[in-house]
Structure formats: structure tokens, C-alpha cells
Design a protein around this motif. Sequence first.
Motif, mmCIF file in Angstrom:
data_model
loop_
_atom_site.group_PDB
_atom_site.id
_atom_site.type_symbol
_atom_site.label_atom_id
_atom_site.label_comp_id
_atom_site.label_asym_id
_atom_site.label_seq_id
_atom_site.Cartn_x
_atom_site.Cartn_y
_atom_site.Cartn_z
ATOM 1 N N LYS A 28 39.222 46.294 19.923
ATOM 2 C CA LYS A 28 38.226 45.266 19.650
ATOM 3 C C LYS A 28 38.856 44.041 18.993
ATOM 4 N N HIS A 29 39.886 44.300 18.180
ATOM 5 C CA HIS A 29 40.556 43.201 17.483
ATOM 6 C C HIS A 29 41.938 43.678 17.041
ATOM 7 N N LEU A 30 42.775 42.751 16.617
ATOM 8 C CA LEU A 30 44.078 43.111 16.079
ATOM 9 C C LEU A 30 43.887 43.826 14.743
ATOM 10 N N THR A 31 44.509 44.977 14.602
ATOM 11 C CA THR A 31 44.375 45.745 13.366
ATOM 12 C C THR A 31 45.567 45.474 12.447
ATOM 13 N N PRO A 32 45.334 45.400 11.139
ATOM 14 C CA PRO A 32 46.441 45.167 10.207
ATOM 15 C C PRO A 32 47.330 46.397 10.084
ATOM 16 N N SER A 33 48.465 46.232 9.429
ATOM 17 C CA SER A 33 49.391 47.340 9.218
ATOM 18 C C SER A 33 48.735 48.411 8.350
ATOM 19 N N PRO A 34 48.627 49.658 8.851
ATOM 20 C CA PRO A 34 48.081 50.719 7.999
ATOM 21 C C PRO A 34 48.964 50.994 6.790
ATOM 22 N N ASN A 35 50.287 50.871 6.982
ATOM 23 C CA ASN A 35 51.190 51.030 5.845
ATOM 24 C C ASN A 35 50.927 49.971 4.795
ATOM 25 N N GLY A 36 50.684 48.728 5.244
ATOM 26 C CA GLY A 36 50.397 47.646 4.310
ATOM 27 C C GLY A 36 49.131 47.917 3.515
ATOM 28 N N ILE A 37 48.091 48.436 4.189
ATOM 29 C CA ILE A 37 46.836 48.757 3.502
ATOM 30 C C ILE A 37 47.057 49.851 2.460
ATOM 31 N N ILE A 38 47.730 50.928 2.860
ATOM 32 C CA ILE A 38 47.935 52.062 1.956
ATOM 33 C C ILE A 38 48.807 51.659 0.775
ATOM 34 N N ARG A 39 49.850 50.884 1.043
ATOM 35 C CA ARG A 39 50.728 50.459 -0.049
ATOM 36 C C ARG A 39 50.001 49.548 -1.026
ATOM 37 N N ALA A 40 49.129 48.696 -0.501
ATOM 38 C CA ALA A 40 48.342 47.819 -1.372
ATOM 39 C C ALA A 40 47.355 48.636 -2.205
ATOM 40 N N GLU A 41 46.713 49.636 -1.583
ATOM 41 C CA GLU A 41 45.736 50.450 -2.296
ATOM 42 C C GLU A 41 46.389 51.292 -3.390
ATOM 43 N N LEU A 42 47.594 51.783 -3.134
ATOM 44 C CA LEU A 42 48.291 52.607 -4.121
ATOM 45 C C LEU A 42 49.148 51.788 -5.083
ATOM 46 N N ASP A 43 49.405 50.510 -4.720
ATOM 47 C CA ASP A 43 50.252 49.628 -5.535
ATOM 48 C C ASP A 43 51.579 50.307 -5.856
ATOM 49 N N GLY A 44 52.198 50.887 -4.825
ATOM 50 C CA GLY A 44 53.389 51.699 -5.066
ATOM 51 C C GLY A 44 54.686 51.038 -4.667
ATOM 52 N N THR A 45 55.761 51.760 -4.928
ATOM 53 C CA THR A 45 57.107 51.384 -4.519
ATOM 54 C C THR A 45 57.626 52.433 -3.547
#
Length: 398
Positions: free
Chosen positions: A89-106
Motif C-alpha cells: 500500500k505504501h513504502l514501509t520504514p525500516s523495522p530495525n529503525g523502529i525497534i531501535r528507536a523504541e528501545l533506544d539501544g546500542t
Amino acid sequence: MAKIEMKNAIAELDGDEMTRVLWAVIKEKLLTPFVNLKTEYFDLGLKSRDDSEDRITYEAAEAIKRLGVGVKCATITSNAARMKEYNLKHLTPSPNGIIRAELDGTVFRTPIFVKNIKCSVSSWTKPIVLGRHAYGDVYKNCEIKTPCAGKAELVFTGEDGKEIRKTIMEMKGPGIIQGIHNLDASIESFARCCFTYALDQKISVWFGAKDTISKTYDGNFKEIFQRVFDSEYKTKFAEAGIEYFYTLIDDAVARIMKSEGGMLWACKNYDGDVMSDMVASACGSLAMMTSVLVSPNGAYEYEASHGTVQKHYYRYQAGEKTSTNPVALIFAWTGALAKRAELDGTSELADFAKKLESATLSTIEEGVMTGDLARLAEPKPTKIVNSWEFIDAIAAKL
């Protein structure tokens, strides 16, 4: 044989293409015969993410935070070609980017060494741990394709209503604009994660950025790293006999290529993405690297450090059993199971994770390997196998 029991579940994030196929084989042949797996399953395949408007990705991130441990297969980040191929339906963002942002991890990535695969950088005799900041930059960007000439501006409106405005460029014709951001709190978490991990491993920290060009953005990274180090870690590092130093990213690359390894190389998000692939490839294969996302709140996500192996997947769809290296996928599972065992105090599960890793590496060291390693091995392999045969050989050892 009685199966090993798990006290608590881990979040399982399935993925795409060839890695998704091998994910299922690894579970069937190497995990479920020995362990009563407890997982909360999330299908992060591209179509599933598109159908849920990425809701499933955020739900998976919440599950990792709640359970404390997650394991993730490789996933596709869509582009125009993928949008057409999968009828999205549309371009989806990076799932890794979403998860890393949500966890604020390294993200910490470390090459997997085996005795019969020599590193192509001859001076590297010790593993280089790559500490990649996992928030912001191009992975959380905003982009515009401008249709005509005009003025591009950067605008910030504070909570008090006051505005900061700067001209990016007086554009003479059509072009592109990209905005990226980061947060002081996330950079501080990144610094602390790196320094704490280095103390635990007794290795020095190198950090490189480009503050000579990006004086505000990269300069902020440099200043925060130095402040956190001086106020919280300087004495501890001295007592441990290790050091921290900052240098420009181009100088860091030059130094790394002549070093013996054995340090934690801290990189901003994009730098870490690229340089971790370079380190992995030099050590044999992109599939020969562990990857773990560490949240400052104590959640861990273990993942494959490579992509979905698209070309092999197309060959698999045509009926071929490919020689795709599954080691990083296996080590994602062993890392997650070992962390679950550590948190739950289940020594039998921890012992199983070690045995699975040992069986995987000894299979390679005894000369049975996939094609990506075969051309690098010394002595030459006794048997070049497809992925299914390789996993069966590991299972036989278990």
C-alpha cells in the motif's frame, strides 16, 4: 530425551525471504527437538507489516521491552521495486529503525572467528567489537523531493513558541532535502552502553565522527561522549588498564585497518551499519557476526547482522537448495536463549546454547561449510554443502 524447559518466553520476530526459510529450518532441526520453546511470535514479514500499517512492529518492540529478550530474523526495508513486487500500500520504514528507536539501544556486533578462516586484514588477530548507535540519523529521517527552484529551510519551533530558522540552500532547480535528528539523552545512553560494555570486556573504546565538517551535529556526539567519560568512567578505565579516545572517522578507519583489533569501535548509526559489514566481510562473511541490541533499560534483542539474502531466495523459489550461510541466524537464537537462561537462572538452557554454538563452529572447523566460506578456508573444505545439509551436520553433533 526430555526437552529443556524455559521459564519465560522470548519475543520472536520472523522475517523475509531466504532468512525466513532458514529460520524455520533452524527451529525445526536445532531448537525444538531439544527445547520446549516459549516465544511470543510476531510476523515481521514485509506484507504483514504493510497490512498492519506497521502496528505489528511496534507491538514486537513492546514485547521485547516487557519480556526483556527478543530474537529477530532479517527483514526487508521497502523501496520502490519492493513496493511493486509485494503489491504494498505504501513504502514501509525500516523495522530495525523502529525497534531501535523504541528501545533506544546500542547495537554491538562482533565477528565469529573459526580456526580455518583467516581474516583478510592480516593485522587483525583479535575481534573488533562494533558499537553502533541505534537511534536517529537517516534511519529516522524526513525527506522531500523538491519539484522546482526555491528556498530550503531548517525550522525548529520550541515549546515556548520561539522559532529558530536557518536557510539550507537557495535551490536553483529541482532537488532533494533530508532532515535528520538525534537526542542528547539517546547519545548519553549510547556513550554509557559503550563504556559499560568495554569495562565488562576489558577493551578500549575508539569513537570516530566528523565534527570538523558537522560541527554542531557530530560535535554534540563528541562533547557528550567526553563529558560522560570524564564524569563517570575515567577512573574506572584507568584502573582497568584501558583507554578511551576520540578521532575523526576517516582517521579511525585508517587506524583500524592497521590495528591488531581487540577494541570497541563506537560508531554513529550509519557509520556502524556500513563498518560492521566491512569488519564481518573481512573476517570471512557477513553471516559470521553476532549482533545484539542493548537497551539502557535492560532489554536485549538478538538478530542476524545481514540482510534477507534476496538472490538466494529467488533461486530457492526456482527449486534450488542454496548454500546460504545460517551461522548468524543460529547465533541470534543462541544469544537470546543464553540471555533468557541468565535472567531466569536456567543453567540447562545456558548449557544448550553453548553446545549449539560449539557444534556450529566445530562443523566448520572440521571442513563442512557453505559456499561463502569454502573459498576462504585453509585447508580447503572436505565438503561444501547447502544450507539444509549444513544444519543437518550441526544437528548430528547435537
